[in-house]
Design a protein around this motif. Sequence first.
Motif, PDB file in Angstrom:
ATOM      1  N   GLY A 171       0.860  -1.157   0.071  1.00  0.00           N
ATOM      2  CA  GLY A 171       0.120   0.017  -0.028  1.00  0.00           C
ATOM      3  C   GLY A 171       0.948   1.212   0.045  1.00  0.00           C
ATOM      4  O   GLY A 171       0.661   2.306  -0.787  1.00  0.00           O
ATOM      5  N   LEU A 172       1.965   1.300   0.687  1.00  0.00           N
ATOM      6  CA  LEU A 172       2.797   2.298   0.906  1.00  0.00           C
ATOM      7  C   LEU A 172       3.689   2.726  -0.501  1.00  0.00           C
ATOM      8  O   LEU A 172       3.486   3.647  -1.260  1.00  0.00           O
ATOM      9  N   LEU A 173       3.925   1.323  -1.200  1.00  0.00           N
ATOM     10  CA  LEU A 173       4.531   1.551  -2.329  1.00  0.00           C
ATOM     11  C   LEU A 173       3.526   2.208  -3.603  1.00  0.00           C
ATOM     12  O   LEU A 173       3.894   2.907  -4.309  1.00  0.00           O
ATOM     13  N   ASP A 174       2.452   1.549  -3.633  1.00  0.00           N
ATOM     14  CA  ASP A 174       1.398   1.769  -4.456  1.00  0.00           C
ATOM     15  C   ASP A 174       1.028   3.605  -4.325  1.00  0.00           C
ATOM     16  O   ASP A 174       1.116   4.013  -5.154  1.00  0.00           O
ATOM     17  N   SER A 175       0.921   3.833  -3.136  1.00  0.00           N
ATOM     18  CA  SER A 175       0.441   5.338  -2.869  1.00  0.00           C
ATOM     19  C   SER A 175       1.547   6.180  -3.369  1.00  0.00           C
ATOM     20  O   SER A 175       1.441   7.366  -3.690  1.00  0.00           O
ATOM     21  N   ASN A 176       2.873   5.785  -2.933  1.00  0.00           N
ATOM     22  CA  ASN A 176       4.081   6.458  -3.543  1.00  0.00           C
ATOM     23  C   ASN A 176       4.106   6.671  -4.959  1.00  0.00           C
ATOM     24  O   ASN A 176       4.846   7.633  -5.465  1.00  0.00           O
ATOM     25  N   LYS A 177       3.820   5.520  -5.863  1.00  0.00           N
ATOM     26  CA  LYS A 177       3.584   5.784  -7.166  1.00  0.00           C
ATOM     27  C   LYS A 177       2.535   6.614  -7.850  1.00  0.00           C
ATOM     28  O   LYS A 177       2.855   7.211  -8.965  1.00  0.00           O
ATOM     29  N   GLN A 178       1.729   6.930  -7.227  1.00  0.00           N
ATOM     30  CA  GLN A 178       0.629   7.626  -7.467  1.00  0.00           C
ATOM     31  C   GLN A 178       0.884   9.052  -7.783  1.00  0.00           C
ATOM     32  O   GLN A 178       1.451   9.639  -6.769  1.00  0.00           O
ATOM     33  N   THR A 179       0.479   9.588  -8.636  1.00  0.00           N
ATOM     34  CA  THR A 179       0.747  11.184  -8.865  1.00  0.00           C
ATOM     35  C   THR A 179      -0.378  12.101  -8.124  1.00  0.00           C
ATOM     36  O   THR A 179       0.015  13.383  -7.858  1.00  0.00           O
ATOM     37  N   LYS A 180      -1.422  11.414  -7.791  1.00  0.00           N
ATOM     38  CA  LYS A 180      -2.323  12.304  -6.885  1.00  0.00           C
ATOM     39  C   LYS A 180      -2.068  12.547  -5.583  1.00  0.00           C
ATOM     40  O   LYS A 180      -2.372  13.440  -4.824  1.00  0.00           O
ATOM     41  N   VAL A 181      -1.097  11.775  -4.854  1.00  0.00           N
ATOM     42  CA  VAL A 181      -0.636  12.054  -3.730  1.00  0.00           C
ATOM     43  C   VAL A 181       0.622  13.156  -3.759  1.00  0.00           C
ATOM     44  O   VAL A 181       1.324  13.307  -4.771  1.00  0.00           O
ATOM     45  N   ARG A 182       0.251  13.975  -2.785  1.00  0.00           N
ATOM     46  CA  ARG A 182       1.077  15.083  -2.756  1.00  0.00           C
ATOM     47  C   ARG A 182       2.674  14.939  -2.481  1.00  0.00           C
ATOM     48  O   ARG A 182       2.879  13.661  -1.637  1.00  0.00           O
ATOM     49  N   LYS A 183       3.681  15.645  -2.962  1.00  0.00           N
ATOM     50  CA  LYS A 183       5.044  15.277  -2.958  1.00  0.00           C
ATOM     51  C   LYS A 183       5.376  15.127  -1.460  1.00  0.00           C
ATOM     52  O   LYS A 183       6.279  14.061  -1.323  1.00  0.00           O
ATOM     53  N   PRO A 184       5.063  15.995  -0.351  1.00  0.00           N
ATOM     54  CA  PRO A 184       5.779  15.821   0.853  1.00  0.00           C
ATOM     55  C   PRO A 184       5.086  14.305   1.500  1.00  0.00           C
ATOM     56  O   PRO A 184       6.055  13.840   2.123  1.00  0.00           O
ATOM     57  N   TYR A 185       4.069  13.868   1.070  1.00  0.00           N
ATOM     58  CA  TYR A 185       3.519  12.577   1.365  1.00  0.00           C
ATOM     59  C   TYR A 185       4.463  11.658   1.156  1.00  0.00           C
ATOM     60  O   TYR A 185       4.466  10.663   1.702  1.00  0.00           O
ATOM     61  N   ARG A 186       4.758  11.712  -0.277  1.00  0.00           N
ATOM     62  CA  ARG A 186       5.449  10.582  -1.128  1.00  0.00           C
ATOM     63  C   ARG A 186       6.791  10.609  -0.381  1.00  0.00           C
ATOM     64  O   ARG A 186       7.400   9.501  -0.507  1.00  0.00           O
ATOM     65  N   ILE A 187       7.487  11.619  -0.040  1.00  0.00           N
ATOM     66  CA  ILE A 187       8.735  11.792   0.663  1.00  0.00           C
ATOM     67  C   ILE A 187       8.819  11.074   2.058  1.00  0.00           C
ATOM     68  O   ILE A 187       9.542  10.121   2.436  1.00  0.00           O
ATOM     69  N   VAL A 188       7.506  11.151   2.804  1.00  0.00           N
ATOM     70  CA  VAL A 188       7.378  10.583   4.275  1.00  0.00           C
ATOM     71  C   VAL A 188       7.322   9.094   3.854  1.00  0.00           C
ATOM     72  O   VAL A 188       7.858   8.261   4.579  1.00  0.00           O
ATOM     73  N   ILE A 189       6.501   8.774   2.927  1.00  0.00           N
ATOM     74  CA  ILE A 189       6.212   7.219   2.675  1.00  0.00           C
ATOM     75  C   ILE A 189       7.650   6.584   2.187  1.00  0.00           C
ATOM     76  O   ILE A 189       7.994   5.393   2.693  1.00  0.00           O
ATOM     77  N   ALA A 190       8.325   7.282   1.253  1.00  0.00           N
ATOM     78  CA  ALA A 190       9.618   6.854   0.942  1.00  0.00           C
ATOM     79  C   ALA A 190      10.633   6.699   2.218  1.00  0.00           C
ATOM     80  O   ALA A 190      11.442   5.501   2.268  1.00  0.00           O
ATOM     81  N   ILE A 191      10.566   7.723   3.086  1.00  0.00           N
ATOM     82  CA  ILE A 191      11.259   7.769   4.318  1.00  0.00           C
ATOM     83  C   ILE A 191      10.908   6.349   5.217  1.00  0.00           C
ATOM     84  O   ILE A 191      11.666   5.675   5.853  1.00  0.00           O
ATOM     85  N   ILE A 192       9.603   6.105   5.222  1.00  0.00           N
ATOM     86  CA  ILE A 192       9.247   4.923   6.076  1.00  0.00           C
ATOM     87  C   ILE A 192       9.736   3.682   5.496  1.00  0.00           C
ATOM     88  O   ILE A 192      10.021   2.802   6.405  1.00  0.00           O
ATOM     89  N   ILE A 193       9.668   3.384   4.191  1.00  0.00           N
ATOM     90  CA  ILE A 193      10.034   2.152   3.640  1.00  0.00           C
ATOM     91  C   ILE A 193      11.282   2.081   3.836  1.00  0.00           C
ATOM     92  O   ILE A 193      11.804   1.114   4.161  1.00  0.00           O
ATOM     93  N   THR A 194      12.062   3.150   3.555  1.00  0.00           N
ATOM     94  CA  THR A 194      13.597   2.917   3.927  1.00  0.00           C
ATOM     95  C   THR A 194      13.900   2.612   5.340  1.00  0.00           C
ATOM     96  O   THR A 194      14.796   1.755   5.466  1.00  0.00           O
ATOM     97  N   VAL A 195      13.296   3.010   6.237  1.00  0.00           N
ATOM     98  CA  VAL A 195      13.409   3.076   7.808  1.00  0.00           C
ATOM     99  C   VAL A 195      13.147   1.393   8.001  1.00  0.00           C
ATOM    100  O   VAL A 195      14.093   0.515   8.537  1.00  0.00           O
ATOM    101  N   ILE A 196      12.037   0.931   7.313  1.00  0.00           N
ATOM    102  CA  ILE A 196      11.564  -0.350   7.559  1.00  0.00           C
ATOM    103  C   ILE A 196      12.609  -1.373   7.293  1.00  0.00           C
ATOM    104  O   ILE A 196      13.263  -2.288   7.682  1.00  0.00           O
ATOM    105  N   PHE A 197      13.219  -1.211   5.873  1.00  0.00           N
ATOM    106  CA  PHE A 197      14.132  -2.152   5.258  1.00  0.00           C
ATOM    107  C   PHE A 197      15.483  -1.987   5.999  1.00  0.00           C
ATOM    108  O   PHE A 197      16.012  -3.140   6.476  1.00  0.00           O
ATOM    109  N   LEU A 198      15.928  -0.580   6.271  1.00  0.00           N
ATOM    110  CA  LEU A 198      17.219  -0.681   7.261  1.00  0.00           C
ATOM    111  C   LEU A 198      17.154  -1.324   8.460  1.00  0.00           C
ATOM    112  O   LEU A 198      18.261  -1.882   9.044  1.00  0.00           O
ATOM    113  N   ILE A 199      15.954  -1.398   9.328  1.00  0.00           N
ATOM    114  CA  ILE A 199      15.926  -1.902  10.574  1.00  0.00           C
ATOM    115  C   ILE A 199      16.041  -3.466  10.280  1.00  0.00           C
ATOM    116  O   ILE A 199      16.695  -4.398  11.215  1.00  0.00           O
TER     117      ILE A 199
END
Length: 84
Positions: free
Chosen positions: A11-39
């Motif tokens: 769901g995070l990946l799909d929402s990150n790919k949509q252009t309807k989602v504002r750029k600050p939200y996409r950046i936050v989603i990308a950071i969340i995905i990055t943190v999950i993987f790094l942990i």
Amino acid sequence: MDFLYRQIFLGLLDSNKQTKVRKPYRIVIAIIITVIFLIAIIAMALYAIFATDVNIIRRVVSAVLCTICLIYFLHLASGIFSQN
């Protein structure tokens, strides 16, 4: 576990790919995905390095899984951050 993976991570990946989602939200989603993987990657690496009562086979398997996850993360991060 598969249910959580589909609902949260994909769901995070799909929402990150949509252009309807504002750029600050996409950046936050990308950071969340990055943190999950790094942990996950750091936890597997620490297990492979510092586990004392574990035989060498489990350490090697953990190191291989850590390497695979790191490669997949780099592939995923290149896709996520190229869009942002």
